[in-house]
Scaffold this active site. Structure first.
Site, short mmCIF file in Angstrom:
data_model
loop_
_atom_site.label_atom_id
_atom_site.label_comp_id
_atom_site.label_asym_id
_atom_site.label_seq_id
_atom_site.Cartn_x
_atom_site.Cartn_y
_atom_site.Cartn_z
N LYS A 1 0.86 -1.20 0.00
CA LYS A 1 0.00 0.00 0.00
C LYS A 1 0.89 1.24 0.00
CE LYS A 1 -3.48 2.84 0.87
NZ LYS A 1 -4.17 3.39 -0.31
N SER A 2 0.50 2.27 -0.75
CA SER A 2 1.32 3.49 -0.81
C SER A 2 1.59 4.00 0.60
CB SER A 2 0.60 4.58 -1.59
OG SER A 2 0.49 4.24 -2.94
N CYS B 1 -2.63 10.16 -6.26
CA CYS B 1 -3.74 9.96 -5.32
C CYS B 1 -4.67 11.18 -5.39
CB CYS B 1 -3.23 9.77 -3.89
SG CYS B 1 -4.61 9.62 -2.74
N LYS C 1 3.23 5.98 -10.72
CA LYS C 1 1.81 5.61 -10.72
C LYS C 1 1.03 6.82 -11.21
CE LYS C 1 -1.87 3.50 -8.04
NZ LYS C 1 -2.16 2.70 -6.87
N ASN D 1 -4.37 5.09 -11.96
CA ASN D 1 -5.00 5.22 -10.66
C ASN D 1 -6.50 5.51 -10.85
OD1 ASN D 1 -5.40 5.58 -7.87
ND2 ASN D 1 -3.47 6.68 -7.62
N GLY E 1 -12.65 0.26 -10.85
CA GLY E 1 -13.40 -0.88 -11.36
C GLY E 1 -13.70 -0.73 -12.84
N GLY F 1 -10.25 -1.92 -13.60
CA GLY F 1 -11.39 -2.74 -14.04
C GLY F 1 -11.03 -4.13 -14.51
N GLY G 1 -7.02 -4.49 -8.57
CA GLY G 1 -7.45 -3.77 -7.37
C GLY G 1 -8.82 -4.24 -6.90
#
Ligand code: SIN
Length: 309
Positions: A44-45, A127, A162, A191, A219, A248, A269
Site C-alpha cells: 500500500k502506498s 492519489c 503511478k 489510478n 473498477g 477494471g 485492485g
C-alpha cells in the site's frame, strides 16, 4: 504455458499482481499475497508518517467497482522498510509504493527504499483524495519534473510512476518526454478517476463523507480510459518502458485486452479487494485458456498486438 513477463528487467512469474490497495497494508496481508499466485508483492502506498486516512464513510461499493476517498491510510514508511526482509522468503519481487506531500518527502522516501532490499519503487503521483485544493502531482508537469529531478538519481533500483487517467494525448506526450528524460523504468497506469461524485438520490446525500463527497472511481467504469492510457504510453515509449496496466480487471478477458494494448503486467485492485488472493490464480487460468485458444505461446507474442479497425 507459463505467463512469465518482465518489469524493469525483473522477472515476474506471472502476468497479474495486486494493486496498491488497503488490503495490502499489514504484514499479514502482504504475507498472504506472498503465498498467493500474485506475481509480486505490491505494498500500500506509504507516507512519511503513519496515517489513519480520511473520515468515514470513505468507501462505497458500486455494481461495477468502488468509489473511495481513503486518504492514504498506511503504517508509515519505516514500518514498510521493516516488512521487506520478512517478505523475501516468498522469492518474488517486492514493490514499495511511496506518496509524499512535498518534493523533500519524496526524496526521503525514495532514498530510504533505495537503501533497502526492495526490488522496485513505485512513485505514486496520482492519489486524488488528499484535499480538494490541489491536483494530484502527475496532472501538473512542473511539479512532476521537480519530483523526478530530485529522486531519479538516488540509487540504482528501478523507479516507476503511478499515473492518473489522462483524458488528453497532449499531456501524455509531455509526461512521456519526462519519463524518457529521467529514465523512469516502469509505469502503473492508471489510478482511480478523481473528482468523481456518487449521489444517493433517496437520501439526497453524497455516499461518502470524506473530501466533501468527492473521490476516486475504480473498477469496470474506468477500464476504457485505463486501456487508452496504456496504449498511448506503449506507443509513445515504443515499448521500452515497462507498463503495468490497471483499472477494471476482473477476468482473463480483461487482462488479455490490457496485453493487446501493450501492458507488460496487470495490477488487480477491485477484484482483489472483493475476492481476496484467489483472484490471481483464477484470472491467470482464464488468461492461459484465452492465449491457448488464440494460438499465442507466450505473453511476449501477444503484447501490444492490437489491430486497428
Ligand atoms: C487513497 O488512499 O486515497 C487511494 C490511494 C491512491 O489513490 O493512490
Amino acid at each position: 504455458m507459463n505467463l512469465i513477463t518482465k518489469i524493469a528487467g525483473r522477472e515476474f512469474e506471472s502476468y497479474t499482481l495486486n494493486a496498491s490497495v488497503p488490503r495490502a497494508s499489514t504484514l499479514d496481508e502482504l504475507k498472504q499475497i506472498g503465498q498467493s499466485d500474485s506475481a509480486a508483492i505490491m505494498m500500500k502506498s506509504c507516507t512519511i508518517k503513519k496515517r489513519k486516512g480520511n473520515p468515514l464513510p470513505r468507501i462505497f461499493k458500486l455494481p461495477l467497482g468502488y468509489f473511495n476517498s481513503e486518504g492514504l491510510p498506511n503504517l508509515g514508511y519505516k514500518t514498510y522498510l521493516e516488512f521487506i526482509p520478512k517478505l523475501k522468503k516468498y522469492n518474488k519481487p517486492i514493490i514499495v509504493s511511496v506518496a509524499g506531500f512535498s518534493v523533500d518527502e519524496y526524496k526521503i522516501l525514495v532514498k530510504a527504499f533505495q537503501e533497502s532490499e526492495v526490488d522496485l519503487i513505485e512513485i505514486n503521483l496520482s492519489c486524488p483524495n488528499i484535499d480538494n485544493k490541489t491536483e494530484p502531482i502527475a496532472y501538473n508537469l512542473k511539479k512532476t519534473e521537480e519530483v523526478l529531478k530530485e529522486i531519479s538519481y538516488l540509487g540504482k533500483k528501478p523507479i516507476g510512476l503511478k499515473l492518473p487517467p489522462y483524458p488528453y494525448y497532449s499531456i501524455q506526450q509531455k509526461i512521456a518526454n519526462l519519463i524518457k528524460k529521467y529514465s523512469v523504468s516502469f509505469l502503473s497506469c492508471v489510478n482511480t478517476l478523481g473528482n468523481s461524485l456518487i449521489i444517493d438520490e433517496i437520501k439526497e446525500r453524497s455516499v461518502i463523507k470524506a473530501t466533501r463527497g468527492f473521490g476516486g472511481l475504480s473498477g469496470q467504469y474506468i477500464k476504457p480510459i485505463a486501456l487508452g492510457n496504456v496504449r498511448r504510453f506503449y506507443e509513445l515509449l515504443k515499448g521500452k518502458v515497462s507498463i503495468m496496466g490497471m483499472g477494471g480487471v476482473k477476468t482473463g478477458q480483461d487482462v488479455f485486452e490490457f496485453l493487446l494494448a501493450g501492458a507488460d503486467a496487470v495490477q488487480i485492485g477491485t477484484a482483489f479487494v472483493e475476492e481476496g488472493v484467489s483472484c490471481f490464480q483464477r484470472i491467470n487460468k482464464e488468461l492461459k485458456s484465452i492465449l491457448r485458444k488464440k494460438g499465442y505461446s507466450s505473453i511476449s507474442k501477444a503484447r501490444g498486438k492490437l489491430k486497428i479497425s
